[in-house]
Design a protein around this motif. Sequence first.
Motif, short mmCIF file in Angstrom:
data_model
loop_
_atom_site.label_atom_id
_atom_site.label_comp_id
_atom_site.label_asym_id
_atom_site.label_seq_id
_atom_site.Cartn_x
_atom_site.Cartn_y
_atom_site.Cartn_z
N THR A 283 0.83 -1.21 0.00
CA THR A 283 0.00 0.00 0.00
C THR A 283 0.86 1.26 0.00
OG1 THR A 283 -0.10 -0.02 2.42
CG2 THR A 283 -1.89 -1.14 1.23
N ASN A 284 2.17 1.09 0.09
CA ASN A 284 3.07 2.25 0.15
C ASN A 284 3.17 2.97 -1.19
OD1 ASN A 284 3.72 2.00 2.84
ND2 ASN A 284 5.50 0.71 2.46
N LEU A 285 3.19 4.28 -1.13
CA LEU A 285 3.46 5.12 -2.29
C LEU A 285 4.89 5.63 -2.17
CD1 LEU A 285 0.30 7.37 -2.85
CD2 LEU A 285 1.34 5.83 -4.51
N ASP A 286 5.76 5.18 -3.04
CA ASP A 286 7.16 5.60 -3.01
C ASP A 286 7.29 6.86 -3.87
OD1 ASP A 286 9.90 5.94 -3.28
OD2 ASP A 286 10.31 3.79 -3.31
N LEU A 287 7.25 8.02 -3.24
CA LEU A 287 7.26 9.27 -3.99
C LEU A 287 8.58 9.47 -4.71
CD1 LEU A 287 5.67 11.77 -4.74
CD2 LEU A 287 6.49 12.88 -2.66
N GLY A 288 9.68 9.01 -4.11
CA GLY A 288 10.98 9.13 -4.77
C GLY A 288 11.01 8.36 -6.08
N ALA A 289 10.49 7.13 -6.07
CA ALA A 289 10.45 6.33 -7.29
C ALA A 289 9.50 6.95 -8.32
CB ALA A 289 10.00 4.90 -6.97
N LEU A 290 8.39 7.49 -7.85
CA LEU A 290 7.45 8.12 -8.77
C LEU A 290 8.08 9.33 -9.45
CD1 LEU A 290 4.13 7.93 -6.73
CD2 LEU A 290 4.66 6.69 -8.84
N ASN A 291 8.85 10.10 -8.69
CA ASN A 291 9.54 11.25 -9.29
C ASN A 291 10.55 10.81 -10.33
OD1 ASN A 291 8.37 13.57 -8.08
ND2 ASN A 291 9.44 13.17 -6.18
N GLU A 292 11.28 9.72 -10.05
CA GLU A 292 12.23 9.20 -11.03
C GLU A 292 11.48 8.71 -12.27
OE1 GLU A 292 15.35 6.54 -9.75
OE2 GLU A 292 15.22 7.32 -7.70
N TYR A 293 10.32 8.12 -12.04
CA TYR A 293 9.53 7.65 -13.18
C TYR A 293 9.04 8.82 -14.02
CZ TYR A 293 7.32 4.05 -15.81
OH TYR A 293 7.02 3.19 -16.83
N ALA A 294 8.69 9.92 -13.36
CA ALA A 294 8.26 11.11 -14.08
C ALA A 294 9.38 11.62 -14.97
CB ALA A 294 7.82 12.19 -13.09
N ALA A 295 10.62 11.49 -14.50
CA ALA A 295 11.77 11.90 -15.31
C ALA A 295 11.91 10.99 -16.54
CB ALA A 295 13.04 11.86 -14.47
N LEU A 296 11.65 9.69 -16.38
CA LEU A 296 11.68 8.78 -17.52
C LEU A 296 10.59 9.14 -18.53
CD1 LEU A 296 12.28 5.18 -16.12
CD2 LEU A 296 13.95 6.92 -16.77
N ASN A 297 9.48 9.62 -18.01
CA ASN A 297 8.37 10.04 -18.85
C ASN A 297 8.80 11.18 -19.77
OD1 ASN A 297 5.68 9.55 -19.47
ND2 ASN A 297 4.93 11.16 -18.13
N VAL A 298 9.56 12.12 -19.22
CA VAL A 298 10.10 13.23 -20.01
C VAL A 298 11.11 12.69 -21.01
CG1 VAL A 298 11.45 15.36 -19.93
CG2 VAL A 298 9.70 14.91 -18.18
N GLU A 299 11.96 11.80 -20.53
CA GLU A 299 12.99 11.19 -21.40
C GLU A 299 12.35 10.49 -22.59
OE1 GLU A 299 16.46 8.71 -19.72
OE2 GLU A 299 15.06 7.21 -20.45
N ALA A 300 11.20 9.84 -22.36
CA ALA A 300 10.50 9.11 -23.43
C ALA A 300 9.76 10.04 -24.39
CB ALA A 300 9.53 8.10 -22.83
N GLY A 301 9.67 11.32 -24.03
CA GLY A 301 9.01 12.28 -24.89
C GLY A 301 7.52 12.42 -24.66
#
Length: 315
Positions: A283-301
């Motif tokens: 049930t944990n939300l890992d905000l650090g991992a989500l932020n890193e994923y958001a950066a991948l989102n930018v990287e992917a265009g």
Amino acid sequence: MTRNLTLLAAALLATAAHAQTATTVRLGYFPNLTHAPALIGLERGTFQKALGNVKLDARSFVSGTTLMEAFAAGQLDIAYVGPGPAINAATRGMPLQFISGASEAGAVLVARKDSGIKTYKDLAGKRVAVPSLGNTQDISLRHILGEQGLKAQTDGGNVNVTPVPPADVLAAFAANRVDAALVPEPWGAALEAQGNGLVGNEKTVWRGGQYPSTILIVNTKFAQANPGLVTAFLKAHADAVAFLNQKPAAAQAAVNNQLEKLTGQKLDPRVLQRAFTRTRFTTNLDLGALNEYAALNVEAGYARSVPDLKAFVKK
């Protein structure tokens, strides 16, 4: 950084006591192991029990892209979805909140046995399936390709990234329509059981396996109008996660029953057991991992900038 579900539920209660206006809770989810908390809650009837006289209207989707389209159209109140589509929606200003984690890891890259693919480098010139363009696995795949000096055809490279619903990927392999697939479990384990090769496990896909695969989101207006219903659903969700972790054998049987109802495919228990070893439920939300994923989102265009995700995590 993690958010404790108990504190979250208490905060929701404190916001507006038990006021509610909804007579139906519309739920979205996928027929994947990474959405097992949803499958468990539906199979055991605990979601409906928690909601009492309020009707649960549960709807299955093939990918995060199609689910978020329904969410944007106001057709869903609560949904299990991958971080990629959720972050994309948040970036576009969709009124939503991240209210809980659901699963971590649980994605693998499998190559067709006669494809000649042994490593990520070998994806050059090949056709690789993902559940949908812009979804969590698509974003992960584009990051993998970048690390190998490769690109998707749409980015000027020679890797053909093609959308295939996870439950259809077995047929796509059998018909030689794709050479490999980055898919959520249990479909990766099902492909492997047919003699196809595991190229990347859940740990090598990204971040050593420490990444969210599915989170739980809610429409902001729905949450504000129905805090009691959201709290009740969160409690049922937490119970489903606990059941998955504490009673794996019973959980696997329940998940398999739901997958058969939704896809017409009943998996060999050994396949499902293997898929379970690659997926964690939380049930944990890992905000650090989500932020890193958001950066991948930018990287992917798929986005121009990394949003402030704190604004979307319900405190």
